[in-house]
Design an enzyme around this catalytic site. Structure first.
Site, short mmCIF file in Angstrom:
data_model
loop_
_atom_site.label_atom_id
_atom_site.label_comp_id
_atom_site.label_asym_id
_atom_site.label_seq_id
_atom_site.Cartn_x
_atom_site.Cartn_y
_atom_site.Cartn_z
N TYR A 22 -7.51 17.19 7.06
CA TYR A 22 -8.89 17.06 7.55
C TYR A 22 -9.71 18.34 7.48
O TYR A 22 -10.90 18.32 7.81
CB TYR A 22 -8.87 16.56 9.00
CG TYR A 22 -8.18 15.23 9.15
CD1 TYR A 22 -8.75 14.06 8.65
CD2 TYR A 22 -6.93 15.14 9.76
CE1 TYR A 22 -8.11 12.84 8.78
CE2 TYR A 22 -6.28 13.92 9.90
CZ TYR A 22 -6.87 12.78 9.41
OH TYR A 22 -6.24 11.58 9.53
N ASN A 74 -17.27 6.84 11.04
CA ASN A 74 -15.89 7.19 10.74
C ASN A 74 -15.13 6.76 11.99
O ASN A 74 -15.15 7.46 13.00
CB ASN A 74 -15.72 8.69 10.49
CG ASN A 74 -14.28 9.05 10.19
OD1 ASN A 74 -13.37 8.24 10.32
ND2 ASN A 74 -14.07 10.29 9.77
N HIS A 80 -8.82 0.39 10.37
CA HIS A 80 -7.82 -0.46 9.74
C HIS A 80 -7.47 -1.70 10.55
O HIS A 80 -6.79 -2.59 10.04
CB HIS A 80 -6.56 0.37 9.46
CG HIS A 80 -6.91 1.71 8.88
ND1 HIS A 80 -7.50 1.84 7.65
CD2 HIS A 80 -6.81 2.96 9.40
CE1 HIS A 80 -7.73 3.14 7.43
NE2 HIS A 80 -7.33 3.83 8.46
N ASP A 87 -16.90 -6.65 14.49
CA ASP A 87 -17.82 -7.70 14.92
C ASP A 87 -19.08 -7.10 15.54
O ASP A 87 -20.18 -7.63 15.36
CB ASP A 87 -17.13 -8.65 15.90
CG ASP A 87 -16.12 -9.56 15.22
OD1 ASP A 87 -16.08 -9.60 13.96
OD2 ASP A 87 -15.36 -10.23 15.94
N HIS A 100 -14.99 8.83 5.55
CA HIS A 100 -13.68 9.35 5.94
C HIS A 100 -13.53 10.74 5.34
O HIS A 100 -13.88 10.95 4.17
CB HIS A 100 -12.55 8.45 5.43
CG HIS A 100 -12.65 7.05 5.97
ND1 HIS A 100 -12.24 6.73 7.24
CD2 HIS A 100 -13.14 5.93 5.40
CE1 HIS A 100 -12.47 5.44 7.44
NE2 HIS A 100 -13.02 4.93 6.35
N MET A 101 -12.99 11.64 6.11
CA MET A 101 -12.77 13.01 5.62
C MET A 101 -11.67 13.02 4.57
O MET A 101 -11.78 13.71 3.56
CB MET A 101 -12.41 13.94 6.77
CG MET A 101 -13.50 14.00 7.82
SD MET A 101 -14.30 15.57 8.02
CE MET A 101 -13.03 16.67 8.49
N SER A 102 -10.61 12.27 4.81
CA SER A 102 -9.51 12.23 3.84
C SER A 102 -9.71 11.03 2.91
O SER A 102 -10.49 10.12 3.20
CB SER A 102 -8.16 12.11 4.56
OG SER A 102 -8.06 10.86 5.22
N ARG A 111 -3.49 2.60 5.65
CA ARG A 111 -4.83 3.19 5.65
C ARG A 111 -5.70 2.71 4.49
O ARG A 111 -6.89 3.00 4.43
CB ARG A 111 -4.74 4.71 5.62
CG ARG A 111 -4.10 5.31 6.84
CD ARG A 111 -4.20 6.82 6.82
NE ARG A 111 -3.31 7.44 7.77
CZ ARG A 111 -3.60 7.63 9.05
NH1 ARG A 111 -4.76 7.26 9.53
NH2 ARG A 111 -2.72 8.22 9.85
#
Length: 148
Positions: A22, A74, A80, A87, A100-102, A111
Site C-alpha cells: 500500500y 475504496n 469483496h 445496495d 484500490h491502492m493495490s 480479492r
C-alpha cells in the site's frame, strides 16, 4: 461540484499497514492531496473513513440525501463481500468510482471479485495513492459529461 470519498475498513492504517502493498502515504496525506486536486478541478471533496459497516451505509444514505455529484470509494475488504454497502451505493444517482491502492486482480483470488463492479462507473487499481487522484479526475469527468 460535491464529491464524497469513502474509505473503508482498515484504511485508516495506510502508511503503517503492509507498505510493500500500500505504500507509505497515510490516509491524512491522501485526503490532503484529494482536497488540493479537487480545488484545482473545481470540486469540493469531503472524505469519510470508518471501520464499521453500518456507519458506511449511513454515510452513503446521507450522500443520497445531500445529492452529491459523485462518490469515490475504496471499501477495502468490504469490496469483496458487502452486499449491504453495495445496495446502499445502488440508491445513489451519482457516478461511483471504485479505487484500490493495490492491484486487486494480481492478489489473492478472493480479492479479484468486487460486488460493486456492476454499479460502478469504473475501477482504478494498482497505482498506490495515485489511484485516488485518478479516481477524482474520473469522477469530475463523469459529472461534467453527465451535465453536457
Amino acid at each position: 461540484m460535491n464529491i464524497l470519498v469513502l474509505h473503508g475498513i482498515n484504511l485508516n492504517m495506510f502508511g503503517q499497514r503492509d507498505p510493500a502493498q500500500y505504500g507509505r502515504a497515510t490516509l491524512a496525506e491522501i485526503d490532503t492531496k484529494l482536497k488540493a486536486l479537487g480545488s484545482e478541478l473545481g470540486a469540493d471533496v469531503t472524505s469519510f473513513q470508518t471501520n464499521h459497516e453500518g456507519e458506511m451505509v449511513e454515510r452513503i444514505h446521507q450522500a443520497f440525501r445531500d445529492a452529491v455529484d459523485a462518490v469515490i470509494i475504496n471499501a477495502g475488504a468490504w469490496t469483496h463481500y458487502s452486499y449491504g454497502i453495495r445496495d446502499a451505493l445502488a440508491i445513489l444517482k451519482a457516478p461511483i468510482i471504485e479505487v484500490h491502492m493495490s492491484n486487486i486482480h494480481a492478489r489473492e483470488a478472493f480479492r479479484h471479485h468486487s460486488v460493486f463492479a456492476e454499479i460502478a462507473k469504473g475501477q482504478i487499481a494498482g497505482f498506490g495513492a495515485e489511484s485516488y487522484l485518478l479516481g477524482l479526475r474520473a469522477a469530475v469527468s463523469a459529472v461534467a459529461a453527465a451535465k453536457a
